[in-house]
Design a protein around this motif. Structure first.
Motif, PDB file in Angstrom:
ATOM      1  N   LEU A 126       3.473  12.804  11.517  1.00  0.00           N
ATOM      2  CA  LEU A 126       3.552  13.124  12.957  1.00  0.00           C
ATOM      3  C   LEU A 126       4.156  11.974  13.756  1.00  0.00           C
ATOM      4  O   LEU A 126       4.787  12.178  14.787  1.00  0.00           O
ATOM      5  CB  LEU A 126       2.153  13.409  13.508  1.00  0.00           C
ATOM      6  CG  LEU A 126       1.704  14.861  13.497  1.00  0.00           C
ATOM      7  CD1 LEU A 126       0.271  14.967  14.014  1.00  0.00           C
ATOM      8  CD2 LEU A 126       2.641  15.715  14.375  1.00  0.00           C
ATOM      9  N   GLN A 127       3.947  10.740  13.255  1.00  0.00           N
ATOM     10  CA  GLN A 127       4.512   9.569  13.952  1.00  0.00           C
ATOM     11  C   GLN A 127       5.942   9.278  13.497  1.00  0.00           C
ATOM     12  O   GLN A 127       6.523   8.251  13.850  1.00  0.00           O
ATOM     13  CB  GLN A 127       3.661   8.302  13.713  1.00  0.00           C
ATOM     14  CG  GLN A 127       2.167   8.445  13.921  1.00  0.00           C
ATOM     15  CD  GLN A 127       1.818   8.999  15.281  1.00  0.00           C
ATOM     16  OE1 GLN A 127       2.378   8.572  16.281  1.00  0.00           O
ATOM     17  NE2 GLN A 127       0.910   9.964  15.312  1.00  0.00           N
ATOM     18  N   GLY A 128       6.479  10.131  12.605  1.00  0.00           N
ATOM     19  CA  GLY A 128       7.885  10.005  12.217  1.00  0.00           C
ATOM     20  C   GLY A 128       8.127   9.206  10.937  1.00  0.00           C
ATOM     21  O   GLY A 128       9.243   8.726  10.712  1.00  0.00           O
ATOM     22  N   PHE A 129       7.097   9.081  10.087  1.00  0.00           N
ATOM     23  CA  PHE A 129       7.230   8.274   8.864  1.00  0.00           C
ATOM     24  C   PHE A 129       7.045   9.117   7.602  1.00  0.00           C
ATOM     25  O   PHE A 129       6.291  10.088   7.593  1.00  0.00           O
ATOM     26  CB  PHE A 129       6.149   7.187   8.830  1.00  0.00           C
ATOM     27  CG  PHE A 129       6.348   6.077   9.822  1.00  0.00           C
ATOM     28  CD1 PHE A 129       6.941   4.876   9.439  1.00  0.00           C
ATOM     29  CD2 PHE A 129       5.942   6.214  11.145  1.00  0.00           C
ATOM     30  CE1 PHE A 129       7.116   3.841  10.363  1.00  0.00           C
ATOM     31  CE2 PHE A 129       6.109   5.187  12.065  1.00  0.00           C
ATOM     32  CZ  PHE A 129       6.705   3.995  11.675  1.00  0.00           C
ATOM     33  N   THR A 130       7.707   8.683   6.528  1.00  0.00           N
ATOM     34  CA  THR A 130       7.337   9.172   5.194  1.00  0.00           C
ATOM     35  C   THR A 130       6.412   8.115   4.604  1.00  0.00           C
ATOM     36  O   THR A 130       6.448   6.951   5.011  1.00  0.00           O
ATOM     37  CB  THR A 130       8.566   9.303   4.266  1.00  0.00           C
ATOM     38  OG1 THR A 130       9.130   7.980   4.083  1.00  0.00           O
ATOM     39  CG2 THR A 130       9.610  10.224   4.845  1.00  0.00           C
ATOM     40  N   ILE A 131       5.603   8.524   3.657  1.00  0.00           N
ATOM     41  CA  ILE A 131       4.638   7.566   3.121  1.00  0.00           C
ATOM     42  C   ILE A 131       4.502   7.731   1.603  1.00  0.00           C
ATOM     43  O   ILE A 131       4.416   8.843   1.104  1.00  0.00           O
ATOM     44  CB  ILE A 131       3.281   7.727   3.861  1.00  0.00           C
ATOM     45  CG1 ILE A 131       2.221   6.785   3.319  1.00  0.00           C
ATOM     46  CG2 ILE A 131       2.751   9.139   3.828  1.00  0.00           C
ATOM     47  CD1 ILE A 131       1.002   6.657   4.250  1.00  0.00           C
ATOM     48  N   ASP A 132       4.529   6.605   0.895  1.00  0.00           N
ATOM     49  CA  ASP A 132       4.265   6.585  -0.549  1.00  0.00           C
ATOM     50  C   ASP A 132       3.119   5.626  -0.793  1.00  0.00           C
ATOM     51  O   ASP A 132       2.997   4.606  -0.113  1.00  0.00           O
ATOM     52  CB  ASP A 132       5.497   6.079  -1.323  1.00  0.00           C
ATOM     53  CG  ASP A 132       6.609   7.090  -1.292  1.00  0.00           C
ATOM     54  OD1 ASP A 132       6.377   8.231  -1.712  1.00  0.00           O
ATOM     55  OD2 ASP A 132       7.711   6.736  -0.812  1.00  0.00           O
ATOM     56  N   SER A 133       2.291   5.948  -1.789  1.00  0.00           N
ATOM     57  CA  SER A 133       1.126   5.089  -2.057  1.00  0.00           C
ATOM     58  C   SER A 133       1.212   4.463  -3.440  1.00  0.00           C
ATOM     59  O   SER A 133       1.655   5.110  -4.388  1.00  0.00           O
ATOM     60  CB  SER A 133      -0.154   5.916  -1.996  1.00  0.00           C
ATOM     61  OG  SER A 133      -0.319   6.376  -0.699  1.00  0.00           O
ATOM     62  N   TYR A 134       0.785   3.214  -3.527  1.00  0.00           N
ATOM     63  CA  TYR A 134       0.803   2.479  -4.801  1.00  0.00           C
ATOM     64  C   TYR A 134      -0.602   1.977  -5.093  1.00  0.00           C
ATOM     65  O   TYR A 134      -1.252   1.380  -4.221  1.00  0.00           O
ATOM     66  CB  TYR A 134       1.788   1.304  -4.720  1.00  0.00           C
ATOM     67  CG  TYR A 134       3.203   1.796  -4.537  1.00  0.00           C
ATOM     68  CD1 TYR A 134       4.024   2.011  -5.635  1.00  0.00           C
ATOM     69  CD2 TYR A 134       3.691   2.104  -3.268  1.00  0.00           C
ATOM     70  CE1 TYR A 134       5.317   2.508  -5.469  1.00  0.00           C
ATOM     71  CE2 TYR A 134       4.978   2.601  -3.093  1.00  0.00           C
ATOM     72  CZ  TYR A 134       5.779   2.797  -4.199  1.00  0.00           C
ATOM     73  OH  TYR A 134       7.051   3.302  -4.039  1.00  0.00           O
ATOM     74  N   ASN A 135      -1.055   2.230  -6.315  1.00  0.00           N
ATOM     75  CA  ASN A 135      -2.418   1.859  -6.693  1.00  0.00           C
ATOM     76  C   ASN A 135      -2.513   0.356  -6.959  1.00  0.00           C
ATOM     77  O   ASN A 135      -1.639  -0.227  -7.595  1.00  0.00           O
ATOM     78  CB  ASN A 135      -2.802   2.640  -7.955  1.00  0.00           C
ATOM     79  CG  ASN A 135      -4.271   2.562  -8.203  1.00  0.00           C
ATOM     80  OD1 ASN A 135      -4.722   1.770  -9.001  1.00  0.00           O
ATOM     81  ND2 ASN A 135      -5.038   3.355  -7.484  1.00  0.00           N
ATOM     82  N   MET A 136      -3.593  -0.253  -6.501  1.00  0.00           N
ATOM     83  CA  MET A 136      -3.744  -1.707  -6.676  1.00  0.00           C
ATOM     84  C   MET A 136      -4.142  -2.105  -8.093  1.00  0.00           C
ATOM     85  O   MET A 136      -4.104  -3.284  -8.435  1.00  0.00           O
ATOM     86  CB  MET A 136      -4.786  -2.250  -5.692  1.00  0.00           C
ATOM     87  CG  MET A 136      -4.322  -2.291  -4.268  1.00  0.00           C
ATOM     88  SD  MET A 136      -5.475  -3.250  -3.289  1.00  0.00           S
ATOM     89  CE  MET A 136      -5.142  -2.616  -1.667  1.00  0.00           C
ATOM     90  N   LEU A 137      -4.535  -1.115  -8.889  1.00  0.00           N
ATOM     91  CA  LEU A 137      -4.929  -1.423 -10.268  1.00  0.00           C
ATOM     92  C   LEU A 137      -3.801  -2.143 -11.029  1.00  0.00           C
ATOM     93  O   LEU A 137      -4.062  -2.908 -11.949  1.00  0.00           O
ATOM     94  CB  LEU A 137      -5.309  -0.115 -10.980  1.00  0.00           C
ATOM     95  CG  LEU A 137      -6.194  -0.183 -12.203  1.00  0.00           C
ATOM     96  CD1 LEU A 137      -7.463  -0.997 -11.947  1.00  0.00           C
ATOM     97  CD2 LEU A 137      -6.563   1.223 -12.662  1.00  0.00           C
ATOM     98  N   GLU A 138      -2.572  -1.891 -10.575  1.00  0.00           N
ATOM     99  CA  GLU A 138      -1.402  -2.512 -11.240  1.00  0.00           C
ATOM    100  C   GLU A 138      -1.494  -4.036 -11.294  1.00  0.00           C
ATOM    101  O   GLU A 138      -0.890  -4.662 -12.156  1.00  0.00           O
ATOM    102  CB  GLU A 138      -0.128  -2.155 -10.474  1.00  0.00           C
ATOM    103  CG  GLU A 138       0.347  -0.756 -10.744  1.00  0.00           C
ATOM    104  CD  GLU A 138       1.654  -0.465 -10.014  1.00  0.00           C
ATOM    105  OE1 GLU A 138       2.453  -1.391  -9.824  1.00  0.00           O
ATOM    106  OE2 GLU A 138       1.850   0.707  -9.652  1.00  0.00           O
TER     107      GLU A 138
END
Ligand SMILES: C[S@@+](CC[C@H](N)C(=O)[O-])C[C@H]1O[C@@H](n2cnc3c(N)ncnc32)[C@H](O)[C@@H]1O
Length: 292
Positions: free
Chosen positions: A240-252
């Motif tokens: 809604l704020q105009g962004f795409t979002i990808d998530s990365y797990n910290m386990l790496e």
């Protein structure tokens, strides 16, 4: 309507709380900074007030610092918001090709400027400027002469957004959007926490269970009132704020954790916590794929 600045100033002491735990990691300058701000006194105060020391939060702090660094990669223009006593700017500006802008509220920023002066002195590629991230109009360096508009910027913040109301979060998204519209680039943050993920982390960590109570005592703000409901809520809000979002797990980054032994944290607990901890990478929906 803008929140009064002094309501944010109450959040600044949490930077000392995290600096105290960070000294048990191999993150450069952490020990020196903890000593310079007498972080031990914060812990003594917590004990005096019968509040628990949130030891396992060390895993989250080290995890997010190292995950964010990994995602910053080879970027050469970096803006860290609400940096507190974080040493990233001091470390990264050892490379003269990196322009690093570090910011926080004026009070804690002037404390940080003193620390930087003592530990590394002045560097032409390191700029410390006051920014209230929720401010309207924006206090971001939209047209700073030390930034190159031909190069993307990476904006980061750690430990900020969970303290802000949804209206304040929206202002931060707006101010970051304005910056990325000029420079391109991305926003990397572990701060878009939701109730589902955080409650899972809390189930493995007594320290994390208590940290909301401790920070609420310090800041007058209850983090639980400002959490997203679930990952879909985060995604919808960002879109809604105009962004795409990808998530990365910290386990790496589990193999690079150094706080487990000094803080006496079981590796299985650390794994369970990081398995539920994420860093988000946000880009403008219409961003040029060549920008980053
Ligand atoms: C938990 S500390 C995190 C500090 C640092 N990022 C770290 O991880 O060590 C939260 C920080 O948010 C800053 N902060 C709170 N409200 C802010 C605002 N409106 N604008 C800029 N910084 C803010 C505080 O001053 C404080 O340094």
């Amino acid at each position: 309507m803008q929140s009064p600045t002094n309501s944010f100033d109450k959040i600044s002491p949490t930077a000392i709380m995290v600096a105290e735990l960070r000294q048990f990691t191999d993150i450069p300058y952490s020990k020196e900074i903890a000593q310079l701000v007498n972080a031990q006194a914060v812990v003594e105060k917590l004990i005096e007030n019968n509040l628990n020391r949130p030891v396992e939060v060390g895993v989250w702090l080290e995890g997010r610092y190292k995950s964010v660094n990994k995602l910053i990669g080879q970027a050469t223009q970096i803006i860290e918001l609400a940096s507190g006593l974080q040493p990233r700017g001091m470390v990264m500006t050892e490379n003269p090709d990196i322009i690093f802008i570090e910011s926080d509220l004026p009070g804690i920023l002037s404390q940080k400027q003193e620390i930087v002066k003592k530990l590394i002195g002045n560097r032409p590629n390191y700029h410390l400027i006051p920014i209230n991230v929720t401010s309207d109009p924006s206090q971001f360096p939209l047209h700073a002469n030390y930034l190159d508009t031909q190069k993307p910027v990476v904006i980061t913040c750690e430990g900020l957004m969970m303290h802000l109301t949804f209206a304040e979060k929206q202002m931060v998204f707006k101010n970051i959007r304005e910056m990325l519209e000029i420079y391109g680039g991305m926003w990397i943050t572990p701060d878009l926490n939701d109730k589902v993920g955080l409650n899972k982390m809390r189930s493995f960590s007594p320290g994390l269970q208590n940290i909301s109570r401790t920070t609420a005592e310090i800041t007058g703000r209850n983090v639980d009132d400002y959490l997203f409901e679930n990952p879909d809520h985060v995604k919808q809000f960002a879109q809604l704020q105009g962004f795409t979002i990808d998530s990365y797990n910290m386990l790496e980054i589990i193999d690079s954790l150094t706080c487990l032994e000094p803080l006496k944290i079981d590796v299985e607990i650390a794994k369970s916590m990081l398995a539920n901890a994420f860093v988000s990478v946000l880009k403008l929906k219409n961003s040029n794929p060549n920008w980053v």
